[in-house]
Design an enzyme around this catalytic site. Sequence first.
Site, short mmCIF file in Angstrom:
data_model
loop_
_atom_site.label_atom_id
_atom_site.label_comp_id
_atom_site.label_asym_id
_atom_site.label_seq_id
_atom_site.Cartn_x
_atom_site.Cartn_y
_atom_site.Cartn_z
N ASN A 2 74.45 -25.32 26.86
CA ASN A 2 74.19 -24.43 25.72
C ASN A 2 75.45 -23.57 25.52
O ASN A 2 75.66 -22.59 26.23
CB ASN A 2 72.96 -23.55 26.04
CG ASN A 2 72.67 -22.55 24.93
OD1 ASN A 2 73.25 -22.63 23.83
ND2 ASN A 2 71.79 -21.61 25.19
N TRP A 3 76.25 -23.98 24.56
CA TRP A 3 77.53 -23.30 24.32
C TRP A 3 77.33 -21.92 23.68
O TRP A 3 78.26 -21.14 23.59
CB TRP A 3 78.43 -24.14 23.43
CG TRP A 3 79.07 -25.31 24.11
CD1 TRP A 3 78.90 -25.71 25.40
CD2 TRP A 3 80.00 -26.24 23.52
NE1 TRP A 3 79.67 -26.82 25.65
CE2 TRP A 3 80.34 -27.17 24.51
CE3 TRP A 3 80.55 -26.39 22.24
CZ2 TRP A 3 81.23 -28.22 24.28
CZ3 TRP A 3 81.43 -27.43 22.00
CH2 TRP A 3 81.77 -28.34 23.01
N LYS A 4 76.12 -21.66 23.18
CA LYS A 4 75.85 -20.39 22.46
C LYS A 4 76.90 -20.19 21.36
O LYS A 4 77.27 -21.15 20.71
CB LYS A 4 75.78 -19.23 23.45
CG LYS A 4 74.79 -19.51 24.58
CD LYS A 4 74.44 -18.31 25.39
CE LYS A 4 73.44 -18.69 26.47
NZ LYS A 4 72.93 -17.60 27.24
N HIS A 61 64.93 -19.88 22.09
CA HIS A 61 65.75 -19.26 23.13
C HIS A 61 65.50 -17.75 23.10
O HIS A 61 65.33 -17.16 22.04
CB HIS A 61 67.23 -19.57 22.90
CG HIS A 61 68.07 -19.20 24.08
ND1 HIS A 61 68.44 -17.90 24.33
CD2 HIS A 61 68.57 -19.95 25.10
CE1 HIS A 61 69.15 -17.87 25.46
NE2 HIS A 61 69.25 -19.10 25.94
N GLU A 82 63.05 -20.36 31.35
CA GLU A 82 64.24 -19.49 31.42
C GLU A 82 63.79 -18.03 31.54
O GLU A 82 63.56 -17.37 30.52
CB GLU A 82 65.07 -19.64 30.14
CG GLU A 82 65.94 -20.85 30.09
CD GLU A 82 67.23 -20.59 29.31
OE1 GLU A 82 68.28 -21.02 29.79
OE2 GLU A 82 67.19 -19.97 28.25
N SER A 99 71.64 -18.63 34.57
CA SER A 99 72.71 -18.46 35.56
C SER A 99 72.86 -19.64 36.52
O SER A 99 73.10 -19.46 37.72
CB SER A 99 72.53 -17.16 36.34
OG SER A 99 72.59 -16.07 35.45
N GLY A 153 74.25 -22.29 30.45
CA GLY A 153 74.96 -21.50 29.44
C GLY A 153 76.42 -21.33 29.83
O GLY A 153 77.24 -22.25 29.67
P1 PGA Z 1 73.40 -18.75 31.37
O1 PGA Z 1 72.60 -19.08 30.04
O2 PGA Z 1 73.55 -20.06 32.13
O3 PGA Z 1 74.72 -18.22 30.92
O4 PGA Z 1 72.61 -17.77 32.14
C1 PGA Z 1 71.52 -19.97 30.06
C2 PGA Z 1 70.86 -19.95 28.69
O5 PGA Z 1 70.68 -18.86 28.14
O6 PGA Z 1 70.52 -21.00 28.15
#
Ligand code: PGA
Length: 246
Positions: free
Chosen positions: A8-10, A88, A160, A208, A229
């Site tokens: 998930n590149w956001k 999300h 999540e 994380s 992420g």
């Molecule tokens: P993160 O994000 O791995 O940076 O905690 C995960 C996500 O929000 O999909």
Amino acid sequence: MKSIIIANWKCNPNSLKEAKKLFSEVNKKAKAKNTDVVVCAPFVYLGLLKGKNLGAQNVCFEEKGAFTGEVSTLMLKDLGVEYVIIGHSERRKYFNENNLDINKKIKILLEAKLKPILCIGETKQEFEAHLKPEVIETQLTEALKDIKKEDVKNVIIVYEPVWAISSNGGENCSVDETMTSVVFIRKIISELYNRDTSDIVKVLYGGSVNSFNSADYIKNARVDGLLVGASSLDLEEFSLIVKSVE
Ligand code: PGA
């Protein structure tokens, strides 16, 4: 069952050049036997990234029309997108998405034969108030309302916990806590549908994830994969995560 690792590149990276480079390197390097690797990139890059297992991070709840700023299932399909992250916690928190919106989006995705990646999970406050089961049950039940048994098999569910996202390893969800949630999610699916369906639906963990904890989640938390992420923006780190699934 085949595992699935989803990047998930956001809202990253900042340029098309970087996006193309990372995507092509991920396709070359981040590979493991019996594992699908999916990259969910920002909308603007999707038509310009060549490769399979491409995902988006949102979709319009209607197929077309007067919805300024939105991107539809038809547009995503046309670009070869196969997966879409829905619900999300960042969309719930910053863009006020609720379970009804999420339900509409899942329905329109399934109609278009796109695979929804449904994110659910409790906040820190809810966790501390021991409300996790209620939160998960409500999110799942409302998100999957009126979705048929044959269709729900195409929904990927990600547990999540909001408090474990973006913590850079600071506040991880333990493997035991994750496993309890995964078992609970399958129980709800089994009650909403049946046991066979709950066995087939993929349940992932996200929050994380890094190359130090990924193997533990995969081996010991009964998950079918991971949503990654921050670590998905680092090629070496992401490749190690994918390899750890073996
Ligand atoms: P993160 O994000 O791995 O940076 O905690 C995960 C996500 O929000 O999909």
